[in-house]
Design a protein around this motif. Structure first.
Motif, PDB file in Angstrom:
ATOM      1  N   THR A 229      41.624  35.445  46.604  1.00  0.00           N
ATOM      2  CA  THR A 229      40.213  35.057  46.732  1.00  0.00           C
ATOM      3  C   THR A 229      39.641  35.690  47.996  1.00  0.00           C
ATOM      4  OG1 THR A 229      40.709  33.093  48.026  1.00  0.00           O
ATOM      5  CG2 THR A 229      40.696  32.838  45.614  1.00  0.00           C
TER       6      THR A 229
ATOM      7  N   ASP B  15      39.942  31.067  39.271  1.00  0.00           N
ATOM      8  CA  ASP B  15      39.286  32.092  40.091  1.00  0.00           C
ATOM      9  C   ASP B  15      38.873  33.347  39.318  1.00  0.00           C
ATOM     10  OD1 ASP B  15      39.493  30.644  42.542  1.00  0.00           O
ATOM     11  OD2 ASP B  15      41.620  31.169  42.602  1.00  0.00           O
ATOM     12  N   TRP B  16      39.077  33.376  38.023  1.00  0.00           N
ATOM     13  CA  TRP B  16      38.690  34.547  37.250  1.00  0.00           C
ATOM     14  C   TRP B  16      38.246  34.124  35.860  1.00  0.00           C
ATOM     15  CZ3 TRP B  16      41.640  36.463  32.986  1.00  0.00           C
ATOM     16  CH2 TRP B  16      42.837  35.800  32.771  1.00  0.00           C
ATOM     17  N   THR B  17      37.581  35.029  35.151  1.00  0.00           N
ATOM     18  CA  THR B  17      37.044  34.734  33.823  1.00  0.00           C
ATOM     19  C   THR B  17      37.827  35.500  32.761  1.00  0.00           C
ATOM     20  OG1 THR B  17      34.845  34.441  34.758  1.00  0.00           O
ATOM     21  CG2 THR B  17      34.980  34.813  32.376  1.00  0.00           C
TER      22      THR B  17
ATOM     23  N   GLU C 182      44.019  30.353  37.889  1.00  0.00           N
ATOM     24  CA  GLU C 182      43.253  30.539  36.654  1.00  0.00           C
ATOM     25  C   GLU C 182      41.777  30.200  36.833  1.00  0.00           C
ATOM     26  OE1 GLU C 182      45.018  28.708  33.229  1.00  0.00           O
ATOM     27  OE2 GLU C 182      46.935  29.680  33.587  1.00  0.00           O
TER      28      GLU C 182
ATOM     29  N   ASP D  35      40.478  40.865  32.011  1.00  0.00           N
ATOM     30  CA  ASP D  35      39.725  40.491  33.204  1.00  0.00           C
ATOM     31  C   ASP D  35      39.000  41.735  33.720  1.00  0.00           C
ATOM     32  OD1 ASP D  35      38.805  39.513  35.635  1.00  0.00           O
ATOM     33  OD2 ASP D  35      40.787  39.112  36.458  1.00  0.00           O
TER      34      ASP D  35
ATOM     35  N   GLN E  42      44.897  33.982  43.867  1.00  0.00           N
ATOM     36  CA  GLN E  42      44.011  33.475  42.821  1.00  0.00           C
ATOM     37  C   GLN E  42      44.770  32.573  41.853  1.00  0.00           C
ATOM     38  OE1 GLN E  42      41.876  36.498  40.670  1.00  0.00           O
ATOM     39  NE2 GLN E  42      40.241  36.499  42.174  1.00  0.00           N
TER      40      GLN E  42
ATOM     41  N   PHE F 253      37.343  42.055  36.546  1.00  0.00           N
ATOM     42  CA  PHE F 253      37.378  42.179  38.002  1.00  0.00           C
ATOM     43  C   PHE F 253      38.689  41.607  38.548  1.00  0.00           C
ATOM     44  CE2 PHE F 253      32.987  41.587  36.565  1.00  0.00           C
ATOM     45  CZ  PHE F 253      32.447  42.814  36.944  1.00  0.00           C
ATOM     46  N   PRO F 254      39.818  42.239  38.236  1.00  0.00           N
ATOM     47  CA  PRO F 254      41.100  41.672  38.669  1.00  0.00           C
ATOM     48  C   PRO F 254      41.272  41.741  40.185  1.00  0.00           C
ATOM     49  CG  PRO F 254      41.426  43.829  37.697  1.00  0.00           C
ATOM     50  CD  PRO F 254      39.974  43.486  37.508  1.00  0.00           C
ATOM     51  N   ARG F 255      41.757  40.666  40.738  1.00  0.00           N
ATOM     52  CA  ARG F 255      42.043  40.569  42.168  1.00  0.00           C
ATOM     53  C   ARG F 255      43.283  39.701  42.331  1.00  0.00           C
ATOM     54  NH1 ARG F 255      38.822  44.051  42.264  1.00  0.00           N
ATOM     55  NH2 ARG F 255      36.789  44.103  43.234  1.00  0.00           N
TER      56      ARG F 255
END
Length: 182
Positions: free
Chosen positions: A107, A117-119, A115, A100, A113, A102-104
């Motif tokens: 939100t 909410d991220w790519t 699954e 990932d 977050q 841009f790990p966060r």
């Protein structure tokens, strides 16, 4: 290296357990090739491990990851979802893959977050590559066939076939030494 969906031409029937017994392993829904050796203190779940591969202690391989045939994965390595490792690859001690960019944790509204909410970005390590101890492989890169990643390198971009990269960020060595093992 498209062995993941179609299976390696050198793979045999998949087993439902490693070839050896060891204490303190979490193994769930793993497709094992023949004669796979898994040390103690490992977490393997929902992944695929090819024939004759050796998995060291304190290794975690997540759901959706795939490791090819005759690989050696040394201790304290983390292989996450989205990573495909080809055949005859060496993964040194403490290698970490990231999936990932841009790990966060949360939100914009402060909710945890999910699954959605991220790519997830796929990372490919092609056949016969070697990853030195402590290397960090960032999301979405391809490490070419026979490439060598130096110990402690941080790979932020694709590594060409046969190249040797070192440093942070990983860069090609100026003078390549011919390697007959590629």
């Amino acid at each position: 290296m498209n062995w993941l969906p179609t299976r390696s031409p050198i793979s045999s029937a998949m087993a439902n357990a490693p070839a050896n017994d060891a204490p303190f392993r979490l193994i769930s829904a793993v497709s094992f090739g023949e004669n796979v050796f898994v040390h103690a203190f490992t977490n393997l779940y929902g992944c695929r491990i090819g024939d004759e591969t050796r998995i060291g202690p304190f290794v975690e391989i997540q759901r959706g990851a795939a490791v090819g045939a005759r690989c050696k994965v040394e201790s304290h390595t983390f292989i996450c979802d989205g990573v495909e490792i080809g055949d005859e690859v060496f993964v040194g001690h403490g290698v970490v893959f990231i999936n990932d960019r841009f790990p966060r944790a949360t939100t914009a509204t402060g909710d945890l977050q999910t699954e959605e909410d991220w790519t997830l970005e796929q990372t490919i390590v092609e056949d016969r590559a070697s990853l030195g101890s402590g290397a960090v492989i960032l999301a979405g890169v391809r490490i070419g066939k026979g490439a060598l990643v130096g110990a402690g390198a941080v790979v932020t971009r694709d590594v060409p076939d046969g190249a040797t990269v070192v440093g942070n960020p990983a860069r090609p060595l100026k003078a390549q030494v011919a390697r007959s093992n590629v």
